[in-house]
Design a protein around this motif. Structure first.
Motif, PDB file in Angstrom:
ATOM      1  N   GLY A 185       7.157  24.901   4.413  1.00 31.26           N
ATOM      2  CA  GLY A 185       7.117  23.540   3.895  1.00 31.26           C
ATOM      3  C   GLY A 185       6.097  22.643   4.572  1.00 31.26           C
ATOM      4  N   VAL A 186       5.294  23.199   5.471  1.00 29.32           N
ATOM      5  CA  VAL A 186       4.337  22.398   6.224  1.00 29.32           C
ATOM      6  C   VAL A 186       3.005  22.251   5.481  1.00 29.32           C
ATOM      7  CG1 VAL A 186       3.012  22.240   8.374  1.00 29.32           C
ATOM      8  CG2 VAL A 186       5.399  22.974   8.423  1.00 29.32           C
ATOM      9  N   GLY A 187       2.457  23.361   4.995  1.00 33.18           N
ATOM     10  CA  GLY A 187       1.147  23.340   4.346  1.00 33.18           C
ATOM     11  C   GLY A 187       1.222  22.788   2.923  1.00 33.18           C
ATOM     12  N   PRO A 188       0.086  22.436   2.364  1.00 31.37           N
ATOM     13  CA  PRO A 188       0.077  21.891   1.006  1.00 31.37           C
ATOM     14  C   PRO A 188       0.383  22.956  -0.046  1.00 31.37           C
ATOM     15  CG  PRO A 188      -2.157  22.248   1.740  1.00 31.37           C
ATOM     16  CD  PRO A 188      -1.266  22.533   2.927  1.00 31.37           C
ATOM     17  N   ARG A 189       0.925  22.510  -1.154  1.00 27.51           N
ATOM     18  CA  ARG A 189       1.120  23.380  -2.318  1.00 27.51           C
ATOM     19  C   ARG A 189      -0.258  23.675  -2.888  1.00 27.51           C
ATOM     20  NH1 ARG A 189       2.285  22.187  -8.181  1.00 27.51           N
ATOM     21  NH2 ARG A 189       3.706  23.814  -8.900  1.00 27.51           N
ATOM     22  N   LEU A 190      -0.478  24.913  -3.312  1.00 29.72           N
ATOM     23  CA  LEU A 190      -1.718  25.290  -3.982  1.00 29.72           C
ATOM     24  C   LEU A 190      -1.404  25.485  -5.459  1.00 29.72           C
ATOM     25  CD1 LEU A 190      -3.203  27.895  -1.463  1.00 29.72           C
ATOM     26  CD2 LEU A 190      -3.506  25.415  -1.508  1.00 29.72           C
ATOM     27  N   MET A 214       0.847  -1.181   0.000  1.00 25.03           N
ATOM     28  CA  MET A 214       0.000   0.000   0.000  1.00 25.03           C
ATOM     29  C   MET A 214       0.891   1.242   0.000  1.00 25.03           C
ATOM     30  SD  MET A 214      -2.636   1.360   2.881  1.00 25.03           S
ATOM     31  CE  MET A 214      -4.199   0.729   2.373  1.00 25.03           C
ATOM     32  N   ALA A 215       0.578   2.178  -0.893  1.00 27.63           N
ATOM     33  CA  ALA A 215       1.334   3.423  -0.986  1.00 27.63           C
ATOM     34  C   ALA A 215       1.006   4.334   0.190  1.00 27.63           C
ATOM     35  CB  ALA A 215       1.027   4.126  -2.292  1.00 27.63           C
ATOM     36  N   SER A 216       1.992   5.068   0.621  1.00 27.56           N
ATOM     37  CA  SER A 216       1.813   6.024   1.706  1.00 27.56           C
ATOM     38  C   SER A 216       1.810   7.431   1.117  1.00 27.56           C
ATOM     39  CB  SER A 216       2.955   5.875   2.704  1.00 27.56           C
ATOM     40  OG  SER A 216       2.888   6.879   3.678  1.00 27.56           O
ATOM     41  N   VAL A 217       0.789   8.214   1.426  1.00 29.05           N
ATOM     42  CA  VAL A 217       0.698   9.580   0.921  1.00 29.05           C
ATOM     43  C   VAL A 217       1.725  10.433   1.656  1.00 29.05           C
ATOM     44  CG1 VAL A 217      -0.773  11.608   0.690  1.00 29.05           C
ATOM     45  CG2 VAL A 217      -1.731   9.323   0.356  1.00 29.05           C
ATOM     46  N   LYS A 218       2.552  11.117   0.899  1.00 33.85           N
ATOM     47  CA  LYS A 218       3.599  11.959   1.479  1.00 33.85           C
ATOM     48  C   LYS A 218       3.183  13.411   1.537  1.00 33.85           C
ATOM     49  CE  LYS A 218       6.482   8.526   1.592  1.00 33.85           C
ATOM     50  NZ  LYS A 218       6.303   7.620   2.652  1.00 33.85           N
ATOM     51  N   GLN A 219       2.436  13.864   0.536  1.00 31.72           N
ATOM     52  CA  GLN A 219       2.008  15.254   0.461  1.00 31.72           C
ATOM     53  C   GLN A 219       0.685  15.310  -0.293  1.00 31.72           C
ATOM     54  OE1 GLN A 219       5.054  17.256  -1.773  1.00 31.72           O
ATOM     55  NE2 GLN A 219       6.344  17.561   0.004  1.00 31.72           N
ATOM     56  N   ILE A 220      -0.001  16.438  -0.123  1.00 28.85           N
ATOM     57  CA  ILE A 220      -1.152  16.703  -0.977  1.00 28.85           C
ATOM     58  C   ILE A 220      -0.965  18.071  -1.614  1.00 28.85           C
ATOM     59  CG2 ILE A 220      -2.723  15.289   0.393  1.00 28.85           C
ATOM     60  CD1 ILE A 220      -3.998  18.033   1.297  1.00 28.85           C
ATOM     61  N   GLN A 221      -1.641  18.264  -2.717  1.00 28.59           N
ATOM     62  CA  GLN A 221      -1.696  19.557  -3.390  1.00 28.59           C
ATOM     63  C   GLN A 221      -3.166  19.887  -3.547  1.00 28.59           C
ATOM     64  OE1 GLN A 221       0.706  20.770  -6.951  1.00 28.59           O
ATOM     65  NE2 GLN A 221      -1.173  20.257  -8.019  1.00 28.59           N
ATOM     66  N   VAL A 222      -3.541  21.121  -3.310  1.00 28.59           N
ATOM     67  CA  VAL A 222      -4.915  21.565  -3.513  1.00 28.59           C
ATOM     68  C   VAL A 222      -4.937  22.325  -4.833  1.00 28.59           C
ATOM     69  CG1 VAL A 222      -6.817  22.943  -2.597  1.00 28.59           C
ATOM     70  CG2 VAL A 222      -5.301  21.715  -1.026  1.00 28.59           C
ATOM     71  N   THR A 223      -5.807  21.900  -5.748  1.00 23.91           N
ATOM     72  CA  THR A 223      -5.872  22.493  -7.079  1.00 23.91           C
ATOM     73  C   THR A 223      -7.164  23.277  -7.246  1.00 23.91           C
ATOM     74  OG1 THR A 223      -4.527  20.705  -7.986  1.00 23.91           O
ATOM     75  CG2 THR A 223      -5.833  21.983  -9.557  1.00 23.91           C
ATOM     76  N   PHE A 224      -7.025  24.488  -7.773  1.00 25.63           N
ATOM     77  CA  PHE A 224      -8.157  25.364  -8.043  1.00 25.63           C
ATOM     78  C   PHE A 224      -8.332  25.485  -9.549  1.00 25.63           C
ATOM     79  CE2 PHE A 224      -6.827  26.621  -3.891  1.00 25.63           C
ATOM     80  CZ  PHE A 224      -7.846  27.306  -3.272  1.00 25.63           C
ATOM     81  N   ASP A 225      -9.526  25.277 -10.054  1.00 25.81           N
ATOM     82  CA  ASP A 225      -9.863  25.626 -11.432  1.00 25.81           C
ATOM     83  C   ASP A 225     -10.248  27.100 -11.414  1.00 25.81           C
ATOM     84  OD1 ASP A 225      -9.494  22.999 -12.139  1.00 25.81           O
ATOM     85  OD2 ASP A 225     -11.625  22.530 -12.288  1.00 25.81           O
ATOM     86  N   CYS A 226      -9.725  27.871 -12.365  1.00 28.08           N
ATOM     87  CA  CYS A 226     -10.003  29.303 -12.358  1.00 28.08           C
ATOM     88  C   CYS A 226      -9.778  29.907 -13.740  1.00 28.08           C
ATOM     89  CB  CYS A 226      -9.139  30.006 -11.319  1.00 28.08           C
ATOM     90  SG  CYS A 226      -7.373  29.705 -11.458  1.00 28.08           S
ATOM     91  N   ALA A 227     -10.116  31.158 -13.896  1.00 32.05           N
ATOM     92  CA  ALA A 227      -9.929  31.867 -15.165  1.00 32.05           C
ATOM     93  C   ALA A 227      -8.571  32.552 -15.222  1.00 32.05           C
ATOM     94  CB  ALA A 227     -11.048  32.895 -15.360  1.00 32.05           C
ATOM     95  N   GLU A 228      -8.101  33.077 -14.082  1.00 35.68           N
ATOM     96  CA  GLU A 228      -6.841  33.825 -14.035  1.00 35.68           C
ATOM     97  C   GLU A 228      -5.936  33.240 -12.950  1.00 35.68           C
ATOM     98  OE1 GLU A 228      -7.192  38.204 -14.387  1.00 35.68           O
ATOM     99  OE2 GLU A 228      -9.352  37.789 -14.168  1.00 35.68           O
ATOM    100  N   PRO A 229      -5.174  32.189 -13.287  1.00 33.23           N
ATOM    101  CA  PRO A 229      -4.374  31.488 -12.276  1.00 33.23           C
ATOM    102  C   PRO A 229      -3.436  32.372 -11.461  1.00 33.23           C
ATOM    103  CG  PRO A 229      -4.473  30.192 -14.270  1.00 33.23           C
ATOM    104  CD  PRO A 229      -5.105  31.517 -14.592  1.00 33.23           C
ATOM    105  N   GLU A 230      -2.700  33.257 -12.091  1.00 31.62           N
ATOM    106  CA  GLU A 230      -1.749  34.057 -11.327  1.00 31.62           C
ATOM    107  C   GLU A 230      -2.471  34.990 -10.358  1.00 31.62           C
ATOM    108  OE1 GLU A 230       2.071  37.065 -11.714  1.00 31.62           O
ATOM    109  OE2 GLU A 230       1.288  36.124 -13.527  1.00 31.62           O
ATOM    110  N   ARG A 231      -3.543  35.608 -10.796  1.00 33.23           N
ATOM    111  CA  ARG A 231      -4.301  36.531  -9.931  1.00 33.23           C
ATOM    112  C   ARG A 231      -4.842  35.801  -8.703  1.00 33.23           C
ATOM    113  NH1 ARG A 231     -10.183  38.234 -10.595  1.00 33.23           N
ATOM    114  NH2 ARG A 231     -10.397  39.998  -9.198  1.00 33.23           N
TER     115      ARG A 231
END
Length: 144
Positions: A64-69, A1-18
């Motif tokens: 380095g603690v929180g997830p990458r967005l 069984m794989a162990s999750v090391k990190q998560i990333q939260v992904t947002f769908d959006c119109a203007e990613p940088e903003r």
């Protein structure tokens, strides 16, 4: 069984940088360095095909603690309530008027960044008070 090391939260959006830069300000996150071989993200963006330019952006917790967005451009606009949202925990351990004051202070800061205050959900004997808000593209989140 794989162990999750990190998560990333992904947002769908119109203007990613903003949207990414908004969340950097909300959470104290930073924009990661550009890929190797590029001095800036603008340099990297100019190196991709025109249809991919500006299509994604990210921010990271400097500790380095929180997830990458990750923010990705999608063609469709937001149409309904989020099925997943972030709770920005500014009132942890606080109750009553002290909690409300902390929520209101953070709400004022975020409104100045472009967030929208939706409604206050008052303590009900089971849950403490929280504020429902929207980010710069209308994605719901809570000040909790």
């Amino acid at each position: 069984m794989a162990s999750v090391k990190q998560i990333q939260v992904t947002f769908d959006c119109a203007e990613p940088e903003r949207v990414a830069r908004f969340w950097c300000e909300v959470l104290g996150y930073v924009v990661p360095p550009p890929p190797t071989g590029f001095a800036t993200w603008d340099d990297f963006d100019r190196a991709v095909p025109p249809e991919r330019q500006g299509s994604a952006f990210a921010c990271v917790d400097p500790s380095g603690v929180g997830p990458r967005l990750f923010f990705q451009r999608v063609p469709e606009g937001k149409a309904v309530k989020n099925r997943l949202h972030l709770d920005v925990r500014v009132g942890t351990g606080l109750v009553g008027e002290e909690r409300l004051a902390a929520l209101e202070a953070e709400c004022a800061r975020l409104v100045a960044l472009g967030a929208v205050r939706m409604r206050l959900l008052r303590a009900d004997g089971y849950n403490e008070s929280c504020l429902v808000m929207q980010d710069v593209e209308g994605n719901e989140f809570c000040l909790d």
